[in-house]
Design a protein around this motif. Structure first.
Motif, PDB file in Angstrom:
ATOM      1  N   GLN A 281       0.829  -1.215   0.000  1.00  0.00           N
ATOM      2  CA  GLN A 281       0.000   0.000   0.000  1.00  0.00           C
ATOM      3  C   GLN A 281       0.861   1.263   0.000  1.00  0.00           C
ATOM      4  O   GLN A 281       0.477   2.282  -0.539  1.00  0.00           O
ATOM      5  CB  GLN A 281      -0.914   0.036   1.234  1.00  0.00           C
TER       6      GLN A 281
ATOM      7  N   LYS B 226       3.888   3.980  -3.725  1.00  0.00           N
ATOM      8  CA  LYS B 226       3.556   5.398  -3.896  1.00  0.00           C
ATOM      9  C   LYS B 226       4.687   6.296  -3.400  1.00  0.00           C
ATOM     10  O   LYS B 226       4.967   7.332  -4.010  1.00  0.00           O
ATOM     11  CB  LYS B 226       2.203   5.758  -3.280  1.00  0.00           C
TER      12      LYS B 226
ATOM     13  N   LYS C  22       7.215   6.332  -6.179  1.00  0.00           N
ATOM     14  CA  LYS C  22       6.752   7.240  -7.246  1.00  0.00           C
ATOM     15  C   LYS C  22       7.015   8.700  -6.872  1.00  0.00           C
ATOM     16  O   LYS C  22       7.457   9.495  -7.685  1.00  0.00           O
ATOM     17  CB  LYS C  22       5.250   7.053  -7.474  1.00  0.00           C
TER      18      LYS C  22
ATOM     19  N   ILE D  45       7.897   2.796 -11.781  1.00  0.00           N
ATOM     20  CA  ILE D  45       7.608   1.377 -11.550  1.00  0.00           C
ATOM     21  C   ILE D  45       7.298   0.740 -12.900  1.00  0.00           C
ATOM     22  O   ILE D  45       6.329   1.088 -13.559  1.00  0.00           O
ATOM     23  CB  ILE D  45       6.445   1.211 -10.556  1.00  0.00           C
TER      24      ILE D  45
ATOM     25  N   VAL E 128       4.881  -4.948 -12.061  1.00  0.00           N
ATOM     26  CA  VAL E 128       4.406  -5.437 -10.761  1.00  0.00           C
ATOM     27  C   VAL E 128       3.818  -6.828 -10.993  1.00  0.00           C
ATOM     28  O   VAL E 128       2.988  -7.009 -11.885  1.00  0.00           O
ATOM     29  CB  VAL E 128       3.305  -4.524 -10.175  1.00  0.00           C
TER      30      VAL E 128
ATOM     31  N   PHE F 114       4.630  -9.344  -3.590  1.00  0.00           N
ATOM     32  CA  PHE F 114       4.685  -8.708  -4.913  1.00  0.00           C
ATOM     33  C   PHE F 114       6.134  -8.550  -5.353  1.00  0.00           C
ATOM     34  O   PHE F 114       7.003  -8.237  -4.534  1.00  0.00           O
ATOM     35  CB  PHE F 114       4.040  -7.313  -4.851  1.00  0.00           C
TER      36      PHE F 114
ATOM     37  N   CYS G 197      -1.799  -4.859 -12.738  1.00  0.00           N
ATOM     38  CA  CYS G 197      -0.805  -5.229 -11.719  1.00  0.00           C
ATOM     39  C   CYS G 197      -1.428  -5.479 -10.345  1.00  0.00           C
ATOM     40  O   CYS G 197      -0.769  -6.020  -9.464  1.00  0.00           O
ATOM     41  CB  CYS G 197       0.272  -4.159 -11.615  1.00  0.00           C
ATOM     42  N   THR G 198      -2.639  -5.033 -10.129  1.00  0.00           N
ATOM     43  CA  THR G 198      -3.432  -5.235  -8.897  1.00  0.00           C
ATOM     44  C   THR G 198      -2.992  -4.393  -7.699  1.00  0.00           C
ATOM     45  O   THR G 198      -3.535  -4.548  -6.602  1.00  0.00           O
ATOM     46  CB  THR G 198      -3.510  -6.722  -8.441  1.00  0.00           C
ATOM     47  N   ILE G 199      -2.035  -3.489  -7.885  1.00  0.00           N
ATOM     48  CA  ILE G 199      -1.612  -2.649  -6.746  1.00  0.00           C
ATOM     49  C   ILE G 199      -2.780  -1.803  -6.221  1.00  0.00           C
ATOM     50  O   ILE G 199      -2.932  -1.611  -5.023  1.00  0.00           O
ATOM     51  CB  ILE G 199      -0.409  -1.753  -7.134  1.00  0.00           C
TER      52      ILE G 199
ATOM     53  N   ALA H 237      -3.990  -1.259  -2.528  1.00  0.00           N
ATOM     54  CA  ALA H 237      -3.857   0.058  -1.898  1.00  0.00           C
ATOM     55  C   ALA H 237      -5.181   0.560  -1.340  1.00  0.00           C
ATOM     56  O   ALA H 237      -5.206   1.338  -0.381  1.00  0.00           O
ATOM     57  CB  ALA H 237      -3.310   1.061  -2.903  1.00  0.00           C
TER      58      ALA H 237
ATOM     59  N   ASP I 242      -5.897   7.046  -2.779  1.00  0.00           N
ATOM     60  CA  ASP I 242      -4.842   6.034  -2.596  1.00  0.00           C
ATOM     61  C   ASP I 242      -4.575   5.268  -3.896  1.00  0.00           C
ATOM     62  O   ASP I 242      -3.430   4.945  -4.208  1.00  0.00           O
ATOM     63  CB  ASP I 242      -5.239   5.034  -1.494  1.00  0.00           C
TER      64      ASP I 242
ATOM     65  N   ILE J   8      -4.875   6.381  -6.936  1.00  0.00           N
ATOM     66  CA  ILE J   8      -4.144   7.250  -7.870  1.00  0.00           C
ATOM     67  C   ILE J   8      -2.661   7.275  -7.504  1.00  0.00           C
ATOM     68  O   ILE J   8      -1.789   7.161  -8.361  1.00  0.00           O
ATOM     69  CB  ILE J   8      -4.725   8.686  -7.832  1.00  0.00           C
ATOM     70  N   ARG J   9      -2.380   7.402  -6.209  1.00  0.00           N
ATOM     71  CA  ARG J   9      -0.988   7.474  -5.767  1.00  0.00           C
ATOM     72  C   ARG J   9      -0.262   6.145  -5.961  1.00  0.00           C
ATOM     73  O   ARG J   9       0.938   6.112  -6.238  1.00  0.00           O
ATOM     74  CB  ARG J   9      -0.911   7.902  -4.296  1.00  0.00           C
ATOM     75  N   ALA J  10      -0.995   5.037  -5.817  1.00  0.00           N
ATOM     76  CA  ALA J  10      -0.337   3.727  -5.891  1.00  0.00           C
ATOM     77  C   ALA J  10      -0.113   3.277  -7.324  1.00  0.00           C
ATOM     78  O   ALA J  10       0.812   2.520  -7.592  1.00  0.00           O
ATOM     79  CB  ALA J  10      -1.174   2.688  -5.143  1.00  0.00           C
ATOM     80  N   CYS J  11      -0.946   3.707  -8.241  1.00  0.00           N
ATOM     81  CA  CYS J  11      -0.910   3.184  -9.619  1.00  0.00           C
ATOM     82  C   CYS J  11       0.437   3.487 -10.285  1.00  0.00           C
ATOM     83  O   CYS J  11       0.822   4.647 -10.417  1.00  0.00           O
ATOM     84  CB  CYS J  11      -2.037   3.785 -10.442  1.00  0.00           C
ATOM     85  N   PRO J  12       1.149   2.451 -10.728  1.00  0.00           N
ATOM     86  CA  PRO J  12       2.478   2.672 -11.324  1.00  0.00           C
ATOM     87  C   PRO J  12       2.410   3.270 -12.725  1.00  0.00           C
ATOM     88  O   PRO J  12       3.396   3.810 -13.205  1.00  0.00           O
ATOM     89  CB  PRO J  12       3.085   1.262 -11.389  1.00  0.00           C
ATOM     90  N   THR J  13       1.262   3.135 -13.392  1.00  0.00           N
ATOM     91  CA  THR J  13       1.228   3.508 -14.820  1.00  0.00           C
ATOM     92  C   THR J  13       0.293   4.678 -15.113  1.00  0.00           C
ATOM     93  O   THR J  13      -0.036   4.923 -16.276  1.00  0.00           O
ATOM     94  CB  THR J  13       0.777   2.298 -15.661  1.00  0.00           C
ATOM     95  N   GLU J  14      -0.160   5.365 -14.097  1.00  0.00           N
ATOM     96  CA  GLU J  14      -1.072   6.507 -14.267  1.00  0.00           C
ATOM     97  C   GLU J  14      -2.394   6.106 -14.921  1.00  0.00           C
ATOM     98  O   GLU J  14      -3.050   6.945 -15.547  1.00  0.00           O
ATOM     99  CB  GLU J  14      -0.443   7.656 -15.087  1.00  0.00           C
TER     100      GLU J  14
END
Lengths: 78, 321
Positions: A48, A52, A55, A61, A64, A71, B190-192, B196, B223, B225-231
């Motif tokens: 979690q 971030k 980033k 990244i 994943v 992960f 990716c399931t992040i 998140a 959360d 938006i911040r976690a997503c690695p690829t926007e």
């Protein structure tokens, strides 16, 4: 996205937040911009929070993959 | 006018202006901020610190003044983030106010009026922050501080749904939110995001890993938006959930949500109009939550429509993905 070759590896399973992020950050500092770090993170709080934060520090990244309870991430140094 | 500088009426202490004599400018007291202590002749001087933020250089200067005027050499951080200098002799009011003024520090207020806004760190440096709570607190302090109202009127700004500034307990509170949107072509499955999301509003498709979004569970924290690695998750818009009628004290009340996604530039209008409504409808000594209970929330909402129409309805749900 195809397989990316990693320049360094770090297994952070069992490492708590925010120590896991700090360790990842220190490892990234040893790399050149554009090089790739492979990270293994636990699900729950680590996944979690760590991506971030990475980033926010300006890294990218690339991949994943979920592997059971953890992960596997590939991070390109920014 | 004594109640202007004594914290509400609960202290039941009268301060006779005559005894203070010429040493105190009435205007210094008018804005309040001088709170009678148990100890004879001693008062707490409450400073005006919107959002609890202060430049270090000013803090150093305030420390010197506090050290000079506090008979016991102590300060207290108030529950509303303002610094209070304790044990100040009322005969020194004029001197302490003028010394504080020289460094640009104003005294706060007590009594039935718009109080100094409180705020969390906000989006400037807090990773969870979605709105510029500090900027908002500063703006509200400049525009509305000290405006008379039937009873105290407390505002606060939280930058995210964690709501550290407790907007739910304010007469009028603003909590930052962000609306997430998802774009399939950018998603790698990716399931992040589903990991998140603390609200279980996102689960990952077992086959593709792509998100299945339940808008009813989303609290607009960002959360994902911040976690997503690829926007693939992006911010569509930012705004405030607006809450009214909350209070703590002897008989706490939880606020009512009256608008969502109210944009930054409508916050001042919302406060202006709400204070106007409160002054027209509130009885003396009645908090706005009780005024709303007595008069009816619909009457308030009808009055606020010209402002709240710039936000979204309270039961707004983000479109599905």
């Amino acid at each position: 996205m195809g397989e990316v070759k990693a320049n360094a590896h770090l297994d952070l399973r069992g490492v708590m937040c925010p120590i896991n992020f700090v360790k990842a950050k220190l490892k990234l500092e040893t790399l050149e911009a554009g090089e790739v770090l492979e990270l293994v993170l636990d699900s729950g709080e680590p996944i979690q929070n760590v991506p971030k934060s990475i980033k926010e520090e300006g890294h990218k990244i690339l991949e994943v993959k979920k592997e059971g309870e953890h992960f596997r991430l590939k991070i390109q140094k920014g | 006018m004594t109640d202007h500088f004594i914290e509400d009426k609960t202290t039941k202490v009268n301060v006779n202006l005559e005894t203070i004599g010429e040493r105190v400018d009435f205007n210094d007291l008018k804005s309040g901020g001088f709170i009678k202590q148990r100890q004879k002749d001693l008062f707490t001087v409450r400073l005006r610190c919107p959002g609890g933020r202060m430049e270090t250089k000013k803090l150093v200067e305030i420390s010197k003044i506090a050290d000079k005027y506090s008979k016991k050499g102590v300060v207290h951080f108030s529950f509303r983030q303002s610094l209070e200098i304790l044990y100040v002799d009322y005969k020194e009011f004029r001197n302490i106010v003028s010394e504080l003024e020289k460094i640009g520090q104003k005294v706060a207020s007590c009594g039935p009026r718009v109080r100094v806004p409180t705020a969390c760190g906000g989006c400037e440096y807090n990773p969870n922050g979605l709105t510029d709570t500090q900027g908002m607190a500063e703006m509200v302090d400049q525009k509305f501080f000290g405006t008379p109202t039937p009873h105290k009127f407390k505002t606060s700004f939280s930058g995210c749904p964690i709501d550290c500034s407790r907007t739910k307990e304010m007469d009028f509170g603003f909590q930052g939110i962000v609306e997430p949107v998802w774009e399939d072509p950018l998603c790698t499955g990716c399931t992040i995001c589903s990991e998140a999301c603390k609200e279980d509003a996102i689960v990952s498709d077992p086959d593709t890993g792509k998100p299945i979004f339940d808008p009813k569970k989303c609290i607009f924290c960002g959360d994902c938006i911040r976690a997503c690695p690829t926007e693939a998750w992006k911010a569509k818009r930012y705004g405030h959930i607006v809450r009214i009628g909350g209070k703590h004290g002897r008989h706490p009340m939880e606020s009512i949500e009256v608008s969502t996604f109210l944009p930054d530039d409508k916050v001042a209008d919302a406060i202006q109009k709400t204070v106007e409504w409160y002054n027209a409808n509130g009885k003396r000594g009645e908090r706005i939550g009780n005024t709303i209970k007595r008069v009816g929330i619909q009457k308030y909402l009808d009055f606020m429509e010209p402002v709240f129409k710039h936000g979204s309805p309270v039961n707004y749900l983000a479109p599905g993905v």
